[in-house]
Design a protein around this motif. Structure first.
Motif, short mmCIF file in Angstrom:
data_model
loop_
_atom_site.label_atom_id
_atom_site.label_comp_id
_atom_site.label_asym_id
_atom_site.label_seq_id
_atom_site.Cartn_x
_atom_site.Cartn_y
_atom_site.Cartn_z
N ALA A 75 1.18 -1.36 -0.15
CA ALA A 75 0.07 0.21 0.22
C ALA A 75 1.05 1.33 -0.28
O ALA A 75 0.56 2.02 0.94
N VAL A 76 1.51 1.92 -0.72
CA VAL A 76 2.63 3.04 -0.93
C VAL A 76 2.55 2.91 -2.67
O VAL A 76 3.10 2.29 -3.46
N SER A 77 2.64 4.21 -2.20
CA SER A 77 2.16 4.42 -4.36
C SER A 77 3.80 4.90 -4.83
O SER A 77 4.91 4.83 -3.94
N SER A 78 3.94 4.59 -6.01
CA SER A 78 5.16 4.70 -6.78
C SER A 78 6.20 6.02 -6.05
O SER A 78 7.07 6.42 -6.33
N SER A 79 5.06 7.19 -5.86
CA SER A 79 5.86 8.71 -6.03
C SER A 79 6.46 8.61 -4.61
O SER A 79 7.07 8.83 -4.60
N GLU A 80 5.79 7.82 -3.31
CA GLU A 80 6.45 7.82 -2.51
C GLU A 80 8.13 7.15 -2.04
O GLU A 80 8.44 6.85 -1.89
#
Length: 503
Positions: A33-38
């Motif tokens: 549950a981590v976005s690619s931007s993060e």
């Protein structure tokens, strides 16, 4: 290999064929549950922390393409190291009121050199925004693995903590003339029955930039089980420590920010200014205008003019003037050397450092030097209040994280029958992070003596605050003091006699 193991491997491969997955990036995993931007932000922070910058490409005076290293200041690493040393050092103490639990914990931490390792990894936590610690069993003892931000990705979380996560391990293996890149994704989750489940998934790729296709664990880890369940855990096996403050880059992300995440533009300004300054110093060597007679022309085998070369040093990117006059008429070399603007550059760099101090939340002067003498602890507290407050914010999170780690170490030790005592409450665990740089011990002692004398607080509270121990430990110390006082009164001996000759 026996026939039974061969059959097991066959069915294992069959299962993987039915559940095969292909991932370009770890953030493509459906459970992460981590976005690619993060994830990209963390990797960018790592470049600032490591000082990995692209080279500078330019053309010299001959028009030839040149390339040089980018001169930079290690601002990110210096800030993380300096603040980490203020928060945690080898003087730190971890104690548990339960004697049996404390004995087990101290043995594990000492064998693993945890205090020394944590001081080092705290730099990574501050620079990258977070750090996970996971105890694991190695033969007959419990060790602690430090999982840095680029390889720790939450699965589920709430506003308080990360409850489940994925831990990434990358391995390179040579197969013939080619390298194969393996990615092990270790999923830590809670089952519906409250059981703690660790699932291992292995992926293989021909490129280090792609996770690849899922393959059997036996290709790389013969003894690793696909699913492992643990009973008796009250909390996740890992503990996640992140920097204080809100993640303003992604307000829904449970991950922390780097201490310099909001100061990258200032770091870029500092590095650019420093690079220009260093290059100006290099180019500040003597520079002259020369007559055209000093131009050298090169010809090929057919007598055709190929290039025009200058006989002075060519590795410069500033155009040189040439006098077309005749040297025989007295027109010679003219000095064009210009003074280096060192004062302007140094002033700009100091202004940038002052801005950087404000952005990361430390007091003015922490990264700049004005020649003043060392201050006392009391003066540091009053003058460096911003640094002191920031340190306290980090310390409170470090203490909580270490207490959680102690609980996990004891629970894991009990699950593997290495520890047979009780699991203590967090309130009975004391973390003493030496803050002698900030705290004037004598002033603090005088303050609590006055408070107790005035009847505003019991002496047990004073012992707890001055010695930084748990309430239970403070009561024990108070009882020991009372027993010594009664013993001295019964013997009729003075304090001086007791001190000289003993009890």
């Amino acid at each position: 290999m026996g026939i039974v193991q061969t059959i097991k491997n066959f069915f294992t491969r069959s299962k993987y064929v039915m559940t095969t997955q292909n991932l370009n990036s770890v953030t493509d995993h459906p459970k992460i549950a981590v976005s690619s931007s993060e994830y990209d932000r963390i990797r960018e922070n790592l470049k600032y922390f490591a000082g990995q910058y692209d080279t500078i490409k330019y053309k010299d005076s001959n028009g030839d393409k040149k390339e040089r290293d980018f001169n930079h200041l290690p601002v990110g690493r210096t800030a993380a190291k300096k603040i980490a040393s203020l928060v945690f050092n080898e003087q730190a103490e971890i104690k548990v009121d339960d004697e049996k639990a404390d004995e087990f914990v101290q043995a594990q931490l000492q064998n693993d050199r945890f205090i020394k390792n944590f001081e080092r990894y705290l730099e990574s936590c501050l620079a990258l925004g977070g750090l996970a610690m996971r105890p694991y069993v190695d033969k007959d003892q419990v060790r602690v693995a430090f999982i840095q931000a680029p390889v720790f990705l939450p699965l589920q979380s709430n506003t308080q903590d990360v409850s489940s996560a994925a831990i990434i391990t990358k391995t390179i293996k040579s197969e013939g003339q080619k390298n194969k890149y393996y990615t092990l994704i270790e999923l830590h989750e809670w089952g519906e029955d409250g059981k703690y489940i660790v699932t291992n998934e292995l992926y293989k790729s021909d490129s280090q930039n792609i996770v690849g296709a899922r393959v059997p664990l036996a290709e790389l880890y013969e003894d690793l089980e696909e699913v492992v369940g643990l009973d008796g855990l009250s909390r996740p096996l890992f503990t996640y420590l992140k920097t204080p403050g809100m993640n303003n880059k992604d307000i829904n992300s449970p991950l922390g920010l780097s201490i310099f995440d909001n100061a990258k533009t200032t770091i870029d300004f500092l590095n650019t200014t420093y690079d220009e300054f260093m290059w100006e110093v290099k180019m500040g060597q003597r520079r002259v205008a020369v007559p055209t007679q000093m131009i050298k022309t090169e010809y090929n085998a057919d007598g055709e003019k190929v290039t025009v070369k200058r006989e002075f040093e060519s590795g410069q990117n500033v155009y040189e003037q040439f006098d077309s006059g005749d040297m025989d008429k007295g027109i010679g070399i003219t000095d064009l050397t210009t003074p280096i603007r060192s004062d302007d550059y140094i002033k700009a760099i100091n202004e940038g450092l002052s801005l950087f101090e404000m952005q990361i939340g430390v007091s003015a002067g922490m990264f700049t030097f004005d020649g003043r003498s060392m201050k006392t602890a009391t003066e540091i507290v009053s003058e460096n209040s911003d640094t002191y407050q920031m340190r306290n914010s980090i310390v409170s999170l470090v203490e909580q994280s270490l207490k959680e780690l102690i609980i996990s170490i004891l629970e894991l030790g009990k699950a593997y029958k290495m520890y047979h005592g009780n699991i203590p409450d967090m309130d009975t665990i004391s973390i003493n992070l030496d803050d002698g740089v900030f705290t004037d011990r004598k002033a603090e002692l005088d303050y609590w003596i006055k408070v107790v004398t005035a009847g505003f607080a019991p002496d047990v509270m004073a012992i707890e605050k001055v010695l930084n121990v748990t309430p239970e430990e403070a009561k024990k110390i108070k009882d020991q003091i009372s027993e010594n006082t009664i013993a001295k009164a019964n013997t009729g001996r003075s304090d001086e006699d007791v001190e000289i000759y003993g009890d």
